[in-house]
Write an enzyme that holds these catalytic residues in place. Structure first.
Site, PDB file in Angstrom:
ATOM      1  CE  LYS A 232      -3.956  -4.369   1.263  1.00 47.87           C
ATOM      2  NZ  LYS A 232      -4.666  -3.257   1.938  1.00 47.87           N
TER       3      LYS A 232
ATOM      4  CG  ASP B 228      -1.976  -1.098   1.179  1.00 47.78           C
ATOM      5  OD1 ASP B 228      -1.924  -1.915   0.238  1.00 47.78           O
ATOM      6  OD2 ASP B 228      -2.823  -1.173   2.086  1.00 47.78           O
TER       7      ASP B 228
ATOM      8  CB  CYS C 153      -2.097  -3.018   5.216  1.00 46.06           C
ATOM      9  SG  CYS C 153      -3.820  -2.478   5.072  1.00 46.06           S
TER      10      CYS C 153
HETATM   11  C1  VGL Z   1      -4.600   0.639   5.743  1.00 51.85           C
HETATM   12  C2  VGL Z   1      -6.137   1.561   7.139  1.00 51.85           C
HETATM   13  C3  VGL Z   1      -7.100   1.486   6.162  1.00 51.85           C
HETATM   14  C4  VGL Z   1      -3.191   0.188   5.543  1.00 51.85           C
HETATM   15  C5  VGL Z   1      -5.548   0.545   4.754  1.00 51.85           C
HETATM   16  O1  VGL Z   1      -2.738   0.123   4.382  1.00 51.85           O
HETATM   17  O2  VGL Z   1      -2.514  -0.090   6.551  1.00 51.85           O
HETATM   18  N1  VGL Z   1      -4.906   1.135   6.938  1.00 51.85           N
HETATM   19  N2  VGL Z   1      -6.791   0.974   4.968  1.00 51.85           N
END
Ligand code: VGL
Ligand code: ZN
Length: 213
Positions: free
Chosen positions: A115, A17, A160
């Site tokens: 995702k 991410d 994540c």
């Molecule tokens: C994430 C919160 C919401 C992450 C993704 O990538 O850690 N955290 N969506």
């Protein structure tokens, strides 16, 4: 002090991410989040297998506080699958915030696991959605490719990255986290809790300067 880690043919790097919305100026900015970009770029050149994950939410996603009238970001609510932290709207499919950080230079990456696209369920882990049951398909892909060990870096360490590393172990892979290749959100004790879960799962924390051959 720490032993060197030399990536083998059966090792995979997962860059989690590294997107605009998780970096300064983004909708869910992780403090110092863009500091992981040069580390990720260096790491990617050491591994034969590199994949990316991309948080990829439908508009109006149930993990967004905006979908829960009267609720604010960073509050926790009960979802059918358990507790869920509510987030500002972020990484909405097709928006600029969902794009990878423009400094991420990883043309060798071989797959992107998107995702969190199901509107009713969040997905922190690269392997399972937050119900801990619905698979993303990544475990099967890695087994078919002969991967035995997964090395993680990216955002955010306490959500994540940690969930992905724990699930890697659950799926039968060895898992490591490159600590200086991650940054954390750290809300409501999440970072301490994530560190404890990683230790309990047997996930090794390493530093990027200990990786090489
Ligand atoms: C994430 C919160 C919401 C992450 C993704 O990538 O850690 N955290 N969506
Ligand atoms: Zn998200």
């Amino acid at each position: 002090m720490t032993d060197r880690f030399v990536p083998a043919e059966t090792d995979l790097l997962v860059l989690v991410d590294i997107q605009r919305d998780f970096c300064p100026g983004g909708a869910l900015a992780v403090p110092d989040g863009d500091a992981v970009v040069p580390v990720a770029n260096r790491l990617a050149r050491r591994f034969a297998h590199v994949i990316l994950t991309q948080d990829w939410h439908a508009p109006g996603h149930r993990s967004f506080a905006s979908a829960h009238p009267g609720r604010a970001p960073f509050e926790t609510v009960e979802m059918p699958y358990g507790p869920q932290v509510l987030w500002p709207d972020h990484c909405v499919q097709g928006t600029a915030g969902a794009e990878f950080h423009p400094g991420l230079d990883v043309p060798m990456a071989q797959a992107v696991i998107r995702k969190g696209f199901r509107p009713e369920i969040d997905s922190y882990s690269a392997f399972f959605e937050n119900d801990r049951r619905t698979p993303t398909g990544l475990a099967g892909q890695l087994r078919e490719r002969g991967v035995r060990r997964c090395v993680f870096a990216g955002l955010a360490l306490d959500f994540c990255v940690a969930c992905s590393a724990e699930d890697a172990v659950r799926c039968g892979f060895e898992a490591l986290v490159v600590e200086d290749g991650c940054r954390a959100i750290d809300t409501g004790g999440s970072l301490a809790a994530a560190r404890a879960r990683l230790a309990a799962a047997g996930v090794r924390l390493i530093r990027s300067d200990g990786i090489g051959g």
